[in-house]
Design a protein around this motif. Structure first.
Motif, short mmCIF file in Angstrom:
data_model
loop_
_atom_site.label_atom_id
_atom_site.label_comp_id
_atom_site.label_asym_id
_atom_site.label_seq_id
_atom_site.Cartn_x
_atom_site.Cartn_y
_atom_site.Cartn_z
N THR A 47 5.35 4.83 6.73
CA THR A 47 4.62 3.12 7.53
C THR A 47 3.74 3.21 6.69
N ASP A 48 3.57 2.23 6.98
CA ASP A 48 2.87 1.54 6.39
C ASP A 48 1.16 2.04 7.00
N ILE A 49 0.44 2.17 6.00
CA ILE A 49 -0.96 2.99 5.80
C ILE A 49 -1.98 1.81 6.71
N SER A 50 -2.29 2.56 7.56
CA SER A 50 -3.58 1.49 8.78
C SER A 50 -4.79 2.47 8.44
N ASP A 108 -6.30 -3.41 1.89
CA ASP A 108 -5.18 -4.09 2.04
C ASP A 108 -4.12 -3.99 1.25
N ALA A 141 -4.19 0.08 0.05
CA ALA A 141 -2.71 0.46 0.17
C ALA A 141 -1.21 -0.25 0.71
N LYS A 142 -1.46 -1.17 -0.04
CA LYS A 142 0.49 -1.79 -0.05
C LYS A 142 0.74 -1.11 -1.39
N GLU A 143 0.17 -1.41 -2.25
CA GLU A 143 0.70 -1.12 -3.78
C GLU A 143 0.59 -0.38 -4.48
N GLY A 149 -1.22 2.48 -2.22
CA GLY A 149 -1.07 3.75 -1.57
C GLY A 149 0.26 4.56 -1.58
N PRO A 150 1.58 3.77 -1.83
CA PRO A 150 2.89 5.16 -1.70
C PRO A 150 2.26 6.31 -2.52
N TYR A 193 0.30 8.93 -1.45
CA TYR A 193 0.96 9.71 -1.06
C TYR A 193 1.60 10.38 -1.12
#
Length: 81
Positions: A2-5, A40, A43-45, A47-48, A51
């Protein structure tokens, strides 16, 4: 995945760190709005990658602990007559 928030408090602290980094290391002022866009983006680009590394590290620790548990179980075995 899921998206990182982040919580508002976490985001506020991250914005502060990004602004300080830009000022200290790059001698550039960056606004809070721009810093939030960077968060943002990261996190999106990116973050994976972080993670997945965390998942890999957790798997390594779990494997080591399971190996240790296996040795402990062997030590509990009773000799057969």
């Amino acid at each position: 995945m899921t998206d990182i928030s982040f919580t508002p408090d976490q985001k506020t602290r991250m914005v502060s760190k990004i602004k300080a980094y830009f000022e200290d290391e790059l001698q550039q002022d960056i606004g809070g709005f721009e810093a939030e866009f960077l968060i943002d983006f990261f996190a999106k680009e990116l973050g994976p990658y972080f993670y997945n590394r965390g998942v890999f590290d957790a798997q390594q620790v779990l494997t080591e602990k399971m190996d240790e548990a296996g040795y402990v179980m062997q030590e509990l075995e009773q000799p057969e007559p």
